[in-house]
Scaffold this motif. Structure first.
Motif, PDB file in Angstrom:
ATOM      1  N   LEU A  52      40.622 -89.765 -16.482  1.00 27.15           N
ATOM      2  CA  LEU A  52      41.856 -90.265 -15.872  1.00 27.15           C
ATOM      3  C   LEU A  52      42.526 -91.300 -16.757  1.00 27.15           C
ATOM      4  O   LEU A  52      43.675 -91.665 -16.551  1.00 27.15           O
ATOM      5  N   GLU A  73      40.338 -82.135 -15.256  1.00 26.35           N
ATOM      6  CA  GLU A  73      39.962 -80.866 -14.622  1.00 26.35           C
ATOM      7  C   GLU A  73      39.106 -79.994 -15.528  1.00 26.35           C
ATOM      8  O   GLU A  73      38.452 -79.069 -15.054  1.00 26.35           O
ATOM      9  N   PHE A  81      35.985 -91.880  -4.830  1.00 22.51           N
ATOM     10  CA  PHE A  81      36.861 -93.047  -4.947  1.00 22.51           C
ATOM     11  C   PHE A  81      36.542 -94.085  -3.884  1.00 22.51           C
ATOM     12  O   PHE A  81      36.062 -93.773  -2.805  1.00 22.51           O
ATOM     13  N   ARG A 103      37.822 -74.795  -9.021  1.00 24.82           N
ATOM     14  CA  ARG A 103      37.023 -74.458 -10.208  1.00 24.82           C
ATOM     15  C   ARG A 103      36.553 -73.013 -10.172  1.00 24.82           C
ATOM     16  O   ARG A 103      35.790 -72.586 -11.026  1.00 24.82           O
TER      17      ARG A 103
ATOM     18  N   GLU B 175      44.743 -88.171  -8.460  1.00 23.91           N
ATOM     19  CA  GLU B 175      43.632 -88.330  -9.399  1.00 23.91           C
ATOM     20  C   GLU B 175      42.401 -87.585  -8.890  1.00 23.91           C
ATOM     21  O   GLU B 175      41.701 -86.933  -9.664  1.00 23.91           O
ATOM     22  N   ALA B 176      42.156 -87.709  -7.578  1.00 22.66           N
ATOM     23  CA  ALA B 176      41.008 -87.004  -6.997  1.00 22.66           C
ATOM     24  C   ALA B 176      41.155 -85.503  -7.224  1.00 22.66           C
ATOM     25  O   ALA B 176      40.207 -84.829  -7.611  1.00 22.66           O
ATOM     26  N   ALA B 177      42.374 -84.984  -7.012  1.00 25.63           N
ATOM     27  CA  ALA B 177      42.597 -83.549  -7.218  1.00 25.63           C
ATOM     28  C   ALA B 177      42.311 -83.169  -8.667  1.00 25.63           C
ATOM     29  O   ALA B 177      41.701 -82.127  -8.934  1.00 25.63           O
ATOM     30  N   ARG B 178      42.720 -84.046  -9.597  1.00 24.62           N
ATOM     31  CA  ARG B 178      42.458 -83.741 -11.010  1.00 24.62           C
ATOM     32  C   ARG B 178      40.965 -83.664 -11.270  1.00 24.62           C
ATOM     33  O   ARG B 178      40.497 -82.768 -11.972  1.00 24.62           O
ATOM     34  N   THR B 179      40.196 -84.604 -10.705  1.00 23.55           N
ATOM     35  CA  THR B 179      38.749 -84.580 -10.953  1.00 23.55           C
ATOM     36  C   THR B 179      38.089 -83.398 -10.252  1.00 23.55           C
ATOM     37  O   THR B 179      36.951 -83.080 -10.534  1.00 23.55           O
ATOM     38  N   MET B 180      38.814 -82.760  -9.326  1.00 26.87           N
ATOM     39  CA  MET B 180      38.234 -81.606  -8.638  1.00 26.87           C
ATOM     40  C   MET B 180      38.685 -80.289  -9.251  1.00 26.87           C
ATOM     41  O   MET B 180      38.491 -79.232  -8.655  1.00 26.87           O
ATOM     42  N   GLY B 181      39.320 -80.353 -10.417  1.00 19.81           N
ATOM     43  CA  GLY B 181      39.619 -79.118 -11.134  1.00 19.81           C
ATOM     44  C   GLY B 181      41.061 -78.665 -11.076  1.00 19.81           C
ATOM     45  O   GLY B 181      41.368 -77.561 -11.515  1.00 19.81           O
ATOM     46  N   CYS B 182      41.967 -79.486 -10.528  1.00 15.61           N
ATOM     47  CA  CYS B 182      43.383 -79.105 -10.502  1.00 15.61           C
ATOM     48  C   CYS B 182      44.055 -79.534 -11.800  1.00 15.61           C
ATOM     49  O   CYS B 182      43.877 -80.666 -12.232  1.00 15.61           O
ATOM     50  N   SER B 183      44.855 -78.646 -12.376  1.00 15.40           N
ATOM     51  CA  SER B 183      45.714 -79.074 -13.465  1.00 15.40           C
ATOM     52  C   SER B 183      46.854 -79.883 -12.848  1.00 15.40           C
ATOM     53  O   SER B 183      46.959 -79.990 -11.624  1.00 15.40           O
ATOM     54  N   PHE B 184      47.719 -80.440 -13.713  1.00 13.74           N
ATOM     55  CA  PHE B 184      48.824 -81.240 -13.180  1.00 13.74           C
ATOM     56  C   PHE B 184      49.688 -80.419 -12.228  1.00 13.74           C
ATOM     57  O   PHE B 184      50.017 -80.859 -11.127  1.00 13.74           O
ATOM     58  N   GLN B 186      48.932 -77.673 -10.593  1.00 15.56           N
ATOM     59  CA  GLN B 186      48.195 -77.334  -9.367  1.00 15.56           C
ATOM     60  C   GLN B 186      48.144 -78.528  -8.422  1.00 15.56           C
ATOM     61  O   GLN B 186      48.214 -78.374  -7.205  1.00 15.56           O
ATOM     62  N   ARG B 190      49.278 -78.172  -4.708  1.00 14.07           N
ATOM     63  CA  ARG B 190      48.258 -78.228  -3.668  1.00 14.07           C
ATOM     64  C   ARG B 190      48.233 -79.561  -2.927  1.00 14.07           C
ATOM     65  O   ARG B 190      47.712 -79.634  -1.822  1.00 14.07           O
TER      66      ARG B 190
END
Lengths: 341, 273
Positions: A52, A73, A81, A103, B175-184, B186, B190
């Motif tokens: 991030l 991703e 968090f 994923r 940010e949470a969505a990004r860490t869960m595999g979403c591209s920007f 997505q 989503r």
């Protein structure tokens, strides 16, 4: 085999240097805490691992692969968090499924099974169809945890996940985190400013101060043998008393002496005294003046004046001394940590 | 008891304005639309639907409004997102930029478009220089011109409605969505878009109703041949002085918009949960 390797990470925001050269390796399955006061850079470091935040210089490797320039991703991580960050437009089950869906892990049936297993782990199966806002803080926290472990990430990142809970719930969750970690053994990096959390949860505590690692050691070692004055004062609220060491005796500023363990070099030093290691004696020992007494239920906290230094001491509730009176205190020589300078 | 009286006192000015300025004229309009030389009649409505002329104007009004709403949403969402995620200073400038068209008079604004869109205007001559279009090409007096002019002036309503919602979304969710595999992208689709739905809905309703009921910009940019319903009503009131028929058209426009909005509002209630 290591799951996470950080090499010489630095990070600056404009002119402010937040991280100055962090080297850290986390073994597979290890639970490591990043401990430090707010502003020490621990959260920035976690966000760098998550992707991030970019690095100014340095390298991040996850499971042997260089991921420094990969977006979050594309990294095999999960992050929990402080605010839980549950998606409010999805049910609990949909939230937990989300990382699997994004994923593209397995078929729908396999995802179902994984979601169910993760919710069972945090004992929330009965709330699967609720919306996040219908849950209590503690329940939301469990959902966030289930969502973080469901995809079985290479590295699990926890950003002060317990700090929004009340004290009782926090202790319960600590026990549960230990249990869950022992059971599924995810490599975990845990950020906290709470030393109790760091000591009770982790295999290794990494104490950070002003953007650098102050000391890294297993909990018992970092608590019993802090390497620096900062480490000893941050962990366990040690009292720091300057003294002169000569021939197995420490001389305080007011001339009182106390025996110390042998091996310390002569010269000026700082004595680090844990508040729970100071005993009240009826006679002998050192003289100190009682400034304040604080009732804590199971015990008393005394604020004393020892040779011009204010120190904090924990005593059984049965010890009753009035402010202004003189106390006699003693410290076992092997309980005194002697720090240079 | 006093609380209640004070509540009414507070409501009074707004309520009075609503009754005098809205409910009374609407009632008059309804009455006018069914008034004939000898008592009540639906002749005016029959006249509207007797051939394809007026229904085609109604259809044009609806689909142009829908198109304008869609374009405003497509431009407004990314813009509102950028505004919400930039610093307060940048945001202020962007807001000023977005509402600038509202600060200029409709006449000045429209003449600006005329300069750009006419046969000898910048766009047509440039396209002609590149040999992309023929000599007679012009954008003035086309539906494209109406859409361009309306999008420009209605965009602020969409952007500000969206901004109000997106700015309150916790960036941690993205940010949470990004860490869960979403591209920007997505993450936008989503997370941000579903959560911004109430703003999108409010903005769409504003843009759609405002564009369906506007007539100055369509009249000036569309010309006399490309008529919209509001323009036709205006013409009947001021030129042919056929107030009954104008009232009937107004009722049809009003009913049409209401019919379209009801499912939309339902959607909104569900989005608010």
């Amino acid at each position: 085999m290591s799951d996470l390797t950080l090499t010489n990470i630095t990070k600056s925001f404009g002119k402010v240097e937040v991280l100055r050269g962090i080297d850290l390796t986390i073994r597979s399955g290890e639970f490591v805490s990043l401990l430090g006061a707010s502003g020490c850079g621990k959260t920035t470091l976690l966000r760098i691992v998550a992707g991030l935040e970019g690095v100014s210089t340095g390298k991040v490797e996850i499971a042997g692969a260089d991921v420094t320039d990969l977006p979050p991703e594309k990294r095999d991580i999960a992050m929990m968090f402080q605010s839980y960050a549950l998606l409010p437009h999805m049910s609990v089950a949909e939230n937990v499924r989300f990382p699997l869906r994004m994923r593209r892990v397995g078929t729908r049936e396999e995802q179902d099974a994984k979601v169910k297993a993760a919710l069972e782990t945090v004992q929330l199966t009965h709330l699967a169809d609720r919306a996040p806002r219908q849950l209590s803080g503690g329940q939301q926290q469990r959902v966030a945890l289930a969502r973080a472990i469901v995809s079985n990430p290479k590295v699990l990142l926890l950003d002060e996940p317990l700090s929004n809970l009340d004290a009782r719930l926090r202790e319960e969750m600590q026990v549960e985190l230990i249990e869950i970690h022992r059971r599924i053994g995810l490599t975990t990096l845990f950020v906290t400013h709470d030393q109790d959390e760091a000591l009770s949860l982790s295999d290794r505590v990494v104490l950070m101060n002003a953007g650098a690692i102050e000391q890294e050691a297993p909990p018992r070692e970092i608590y019993d043998a802090p390497a620096t004055a900062y480490a000893s004062s941050f962990l366990g609220a040690a009292n720091l008393v300057p003294a002169r060491i000569a021939g197995g005796l420490a001389t305080l500023a007011d001339g009182q002496t106390l025996p110390i363990a042998s091996g310390a070099p002569d010269g000026n030093a700082t004595l680090a005294l844990r508040q729970e290691n100071v005993d009240f004696l009826s006679e002998g020992g050192l003289a100190a003046k009682v400034i304040t007494r604080v009732y804590l239920g199971s015990r008393h906290r005394y604020i004393l004046d020892l040779a011009g230094q204010t120190i904090s001491v924990l005593a059984p509730a049965s010890v009753m001394l009035e402010p202004g009176s003189e106390a006699r205190i003693g410290i076992a020589p092997d309980r005194i940590r002697i720090l240079p300078g | 008891m006093t609380d209640r009286r004070e509540t009414w006192l507070f409501l009074l000015p707004g309520l009075a304005l609503l009754v005098v300025g809205f409910i009374f004229p609407i009632a008059r309009m309804l009455v006018l639309s069914v008034q004939g030389p000898d008592g009540h009649t639906v002749d005016q409505f029959a006249r509207f639907f007797q051939d394809t002329f007026y229904p085609s104007i109604l259809w044009r009004t609806v689909y142009l409004s829908a198109l304008i709403t869609a374009i405003c949403a497509a431009i407004g969402f990314p813009l509102a997102y950028i505004m919400a995620r930039s610093g307060p200073r940048v945001r202020l400038w962007l807001v000023i930029m977005v509402i600038l068209p509202l600060m200029t008079s409709v006449v000045v604004r429209t003449f600006g478009w005329m300069v750009l869109l006419s046969r000898s205007g910048l766009i047509a001559s440039t396209l002609r220089d590149f040999g992309l279009v023929g000599r007679s090409f012009q954008l003035m007096h086309t539906e494209t011109a109406i859409v361009l002019g309306m999008v420009q002036v209605l965009l602020p309503f969409m952007v500000l409605s969206l901004l109000g919602v997106i700015i309150r979304l916790d960036p941690r969710l993205e940010e949470a969505a990004r860490t869960m595999g979403c591209s920007f992208l997505q993450t936008m689709r989503r997370v941000v878009l579903p959560l911004a739905a109430p703003g999108l809905l409010a903005g769409s309703i504003l843009v759609f109703t405002l564009s369906a009921s506007s007539f100055v910009t369509p009249a000036l940019l569309g010309g006399p041949r490309i008529e919209v319903l509001a323009g036709s009503i205006y013409k009947n009131v001021t030129q042919t002085l056929d107030w009954n028929f104008a009232a009937a058209q107004a009722v049809i426009l009003f009913a049409g918009i209401a019919l379209l909005l009801i499912p939309y509002l339902r959607l909104g209630r569900r989005a608010h949960g």
